[in-house]
Motif scaffolding. Structure first.
Motif, PDB file in Angstrom:
ATOM      1  N   UNK A 129       0.741  -1.294  -0.113  1.00 44.83           N
ATOM      2  CA  UNK A 129      -0.164   0.037   0.020  1.00 44.83           C
ATOM      3  C   UNK A 129       0.924   1.310  -0.189  1.00 44.83           C
ATOM      4  N   UNK A 130       0.655   2.268  -0.930  1.00 39.97           N
ATOM      5  CA  UNK A 130       1.440   3.370  -0.974  1.00 39.97           C
ATOM      6  C   UNK A 130       1.493   4.218   0.136  1.00 39.97           C
ATOM      7  N   UNK A 131       2.656   4.609   0.792  1.00 40.57           N
ATOM      8  CA  UNK A 131       2.725   5.647   1.712  1.00 40.57           C
ATOM      9  C   UNK A 131       3.300   6.727   1.575  1.00 40.57           C
ATOM     10  N   UNK A 132       4.078   7.086   0.361  1.00 40.80           N
ATOM     11  CA  UNK A 132       4.816   8.153   0.123  1.00 40.80           C
ATOM     12  C   UNK A 132       5.222   8.081  -1.481  1.00 40.80           C
ATOM     13  N   UNK A 133       5.092   9.239  -2.138  1.00 43.64           N
ATOM     14  CA  UNK A 133       5.332   9.297  -3.618  1.00 43.64           C
ATOM     15  C   UNK A 133       6.940  10.008  -3.443  1.00 43.64           C
ATOM     16  N   UNK A 134       7.667   9.322  -4.153  1.00 42.71           N
ATOM     17  CA  UNK A 134       9.245   9.892  -4.135  1.00 42.71           C
ATOM     18  C   UNK A 134       9.483  10.475  -5.573  1.00 42.71           C
ATOM     19  N   UNK A 135       9.360  11.852  -5.682  1.00 41.41           N
ATOM     20  CA  UNK A 135       9.721  12.596  -6.909  1.00 41.41           C
ATOM     21  C   UNK A 135      11.109  12.742  -6.949  1.00 41.41           C
ATOM     22  N   UNK A 136      11.906  12.513  -8.005  1.00 40.70           N
ATOM     23  CA  UNK A 136      13.069  12.782  -8.230  1.00 40.70           C
ATOM     24  C   UNK A 136      13.253  14.132  -8.869  1.00 40.70           C
ATOM     25  N   UNK A 137      14.008  14.199  -9.894  1.00 38.52           N
ATOM     26  CA  UNK A 137      14.147  15.551 -10.332  1.00 38.52           C
ATOM     27  C   UNK A 137      14.538  15.432 -11.971  1.00 38.52           C
ATOM     28  N   UNK A 138      14.536  16.450 -13.056  1.00 39.00           N
ATOM     29  CA  UNK A 138      14.967  16.216 -14.193  1.00 39.00           C
ATOM     30  C   UNK A 138      16.453  16.419 -14.338  1.00 39.00           C
ATOM     31  N   UNK A 139      16.760  15.279 -15.153  1.00 33.37           N
ATOM     32  CA  UNK A 139      18.283  15.222 -15.329  1.00 33.37           C
ATOM     33  C   UNK A 139      18.839  16.538 -15.942  1.00 33.37           C
ATOM     34  N   UNK A 140      18.802  16.610 -17.072  1.00 34.19           N
ATOM     35  CA  UNK A 140      19.436  17.546 -17.805  1.00 34.19           C
ATOM     36  C   UNK A 140      20.823  17.313 -18.060  1.00 34.19           C
ATOM     37  N   UNK A 141      21.595  18.453 -18.890  1.00 32.95           N
ATOM     38  CA  UNK A 141      22.872  18.253 -19.498  1.00 32.95           C
ATOM     39  C   UNK A 141      23.928  18.221 -18.233  1.00 32.95           C
ATOM     40  N   UNK A 142      23.572  19.029 -17.056  1.00 36.92           N
ATOM     41  CA  UNK A 142      24.678  19.168 -16.103  1.00 36.92           C
ATOM     42  C   UNK A 142      24.618  18.174 -15.015  1.00 36.92           C
ATOM     43  N   UNK A 143      23.620  17.306 -15.092  1.00 32.94           N
ATOM     44  CA  UNK A 143      22.983  16.405 -13.976  1.00 32.94           C
ATOM     45  C   UNK A 143      24.348  15.719 -13.611  1.00 32.94           C
ATOM     46  N   UNK A 144      24.707  15.203 -12.444  1.00 32.20           N
ATOM     47  CA  UNK A 144      25.644  14.226 -11.948  1.00 32.20           C
ATOM     48  C   UNK A 144      24.823  13.736 -10.464  1.00 32.20           C
ATOM     49  N   UNK A 145      24.919  12.551 -10.587  1.00 30.27           N
ATOM     50  CA  UNK A 145      24.539  11.658  -9.199  1.00 30.27           C
ATOM     51  C   UNK A 145      25.395  12.065  -8.342  1.00 30.27           C
ATOM     52  N   UNK A 146      26.809  12.276  -8.526  1.00 32.15           N
ATOM     53  CA  UNK A 146      27.988  12.387  -7.509  1.00 32.15           C
ATOM     54  C   UNK A 146      27.628  13.891  -6.642  1.00 32.15           C
ATOM     55  N   UNK A 147      26.893  14.565  -7.538  1.00 32.00           N
ATOM     56  CA  UNK A 147      26.626  15.881  -6.759  1.00 32.00           C
ATOM     57  C   UNK A 147      25.142  15.665  -6.083  1.00 32.00           C
ATOM     58  N   UNK A 148      24.088  15.254  -6.658  1.00 34.14           N
ATOM     59  CA  UNK A 148      22.788  15.215  -6.419  1.00 34.14           C
ATOM     60  C   UNK A 148      22.172  14.261  -5.600  1.00 34.14           C
ATOM     61  N   UNK A 149      22.665  12.910  -5.929  1.00 38.28           N
ATOM     62  CA  UNK A 149      22.376  11.625  -5.140  1.00 38.28           C
ATOM     63  C   UNK A 149      20.826  11.476  -5.541  1.00 38.28           C
ATOM     64  N   UNK A 150      20.372  11.970  -6.808  1.00 36.09           N
ATOM     65  CA  UNK A 150      18.826  11.896  -6.871  1.00 36.09           C
ATOM     66  C   UNK A 150      18.599  10.342  -7.859  1.00 36.09           C
ATOM     67  N   UNK A 151      19.291   9.850  -8.359  1.00 34.77           N
ATOM     68  CA  UNK A 151      19.049   8.821  -9.254  1.00 34.77           C
ATOM     69  C   UNK A 151      18.504   7.606  -8.336  1.00 34.77           C
ATOM     70  N   UNK A 152      17.475   6.908  -8.534  1.00 36.95           N
ATOM     71  CA  UNK A 152      16.780   5.935  -7.783  1.00 36.95           C
ATOM     72  C   UNK A 152      15.882   4.958  -8.709  1.00 36.95           C
ATOM     73  N   UNK A 153      15.204   4.116  -7.995  1.00 33.73           N
ATOM     74  CA  UNK A 153      14.280   3.338  -8.601  1.00 33.73           C
ATOM     75  C   UNK A 153      13.347   4.049  -9.654  1.00 33.73           C
ATOM     76  N   UNK A 154      12.957   3.649 -10.809  1.00 39.05           N
ATOM     77  CA  UNK A 154      13.442   2.505 -11.260  1.00 39.05           C
ATOM     78  C   UNK A 154      14.752   2.975 -12.310  1.00 39.05           C
ATOM     79  N   UNK A 155      15.854   2.196 -12.342  1.00 40.91           N
ATOM     80  CA  UNK A 155      16.745   2.514 -13.244  1.00 40.91           C
ATOM     81  C   UNK A 155      16.970   1.490 -14.084  1.00 40.91           C
ATOM     82  N   UNK A 156      17.326   1.976 -15.595  1.00 44.41           N
ATOM     83  CA  UNK A 156      17.295   0.923 -16.515  1.00 44.41           C
ATOM     84  C   UNK A 156      18.852   1.505 -17.337  1.00 44.41           C
ATOM     85  N   UNK A 157      19.634   0.647 -17.854  1.00 48.90           N
ATOM     86  CA  UNK A 157      20.891   0.799 -18.455  1.00 48.90           C
ATOM     87  C   UNK A 157      20.803   0.071 -19.583  1.00 48.90           C
TER      88      UNK A 157
END
Length: 275
Positions: A129-157
């Motif tokens: 049952x859903x408890x919380x919605x986790x909204x991440x952020x738009x990636x964009x050209x300057x995006x880096x997970x090293x700086x933002x830590x925003x990448x999360x489920x679901x991830x596809x490569x």
């Protein structure tokens, strides 16, 4: 990439007999038919492997480690045993939205230079049952997970980009996901889908991960992934000590300082001395 690329859904399982069938069913319900499921049981000592074996078919490949190797080894083997042009990990106690794969494939096809796509996710209770919605952020050209830590489920490569990296480090006991994200953003473009494609289940065992010991251990492995990324990228390492302290502070948010001293300071110092 083909118009309808195969997607490999990878499940590394250890002692999740209660929920693993639900994870598998959530893949079988996908509205995108071109997929395979690769499941590796990491030498579970509950009923997990017996349950998993019941799903074995042309589309569901089942393997079992000869002993318990841990998550890093098992997730790396999942990728090696799979054949899809795109792959994603599904934890054995979580589930996918029915349109998860079709949404991800569409995004990958729109940008051939995209190495990784991620989405929003739901926090759920043990009954999903859903408890919380986790909204991440738009990636964009300057995006880096090293700086933002925003990448999360679901991830596809995309596999073609993964093959340009050293791959998942089999020695990592935790934080393999962060290590993978850092490597994937180094070889391609990161994209974000503003949709909820993943159901993250919180239950008895996941609650134990929120203990002080577990939180500190998780941060220590995450820091190792950050340190490795700094080395690969040739970044100035003068702020690494500050990053480490911030991560430890974050792990202690729900715990008093005296508990840290009583339970973990020796372990933290020992880990630092091994660096």
């Amino acid at each position: 990439m083909a118009n309808f690329p195969k997607v490999s859904v990878l499940i590394a399982c250890f002692n999740n007999a209660e929920y693993v069938a639900g994870a598998i069913h959530s893949v079988l319900r996908q509205d995108y038919p071109f997929y395979e499921i690769v499941i590796i049981d990491d030498f579970s000592d509950d009923n997990s492997f017996k349950i998993i074996k019941e799903f074995e078919s042309d589309k569901v490949k089942i393997f079992r480690n000869e002993k318990n190797f841990g998550t890093g080894y098992t997730k790396r083997r999942c990728i090696e045993e799979s054949s899809g042009e795109i792959f994603c990990f599904l934890d054995s106690d979580d589930e996918l939205a029915s349109h998860a794969l079709s949404s991800m494939v569409k995004c990958h096809l729109e940008d051939p230079e995209c190495s990784l796509v991620f989405s929003n996710y739901y926090d759920c209770n043990s009954d999903l049952k859903i408890i919380k919605k986790n909204v991440r952020q738009n990636a964009g050209s300057s995006f880096s997970h090293l700086d933002t830590g925003k990448i999360s489920h679901l991830v596809t490569c995309k596999r073609i980009f993964y093959d340009r990296t050293a791959g998942i480090n089999p020695a990592f006991k935790l934080a393999q996901d962060h290590d993978l994200y850092y490597k994937m953003e180094e070889v391609g473009v990161v994209k974000y889908i503003n949709d909820f494609l993943y159901f993250y289940r919180m239950h008895r065992r996941s609650a134990s991960r929120a203990s002080l010991d577990a939180r500190l251990n998780s941060r220590l492995w995450h820091f190792r992934a950050i340190e490795a990324a700094y080395h690969r990228r040739g970044l100035d390492q003068s702020d690494l000590d500050l990053r480490f302290l911030v991560m430890i502070k974050d792990a202690m948010k729900k715990h008093s300082y005296h508990k840290l001293l009583a339970r973990r300071v020796r372990g933290v110092l020992a880990w630092c001395l091994m660096k």
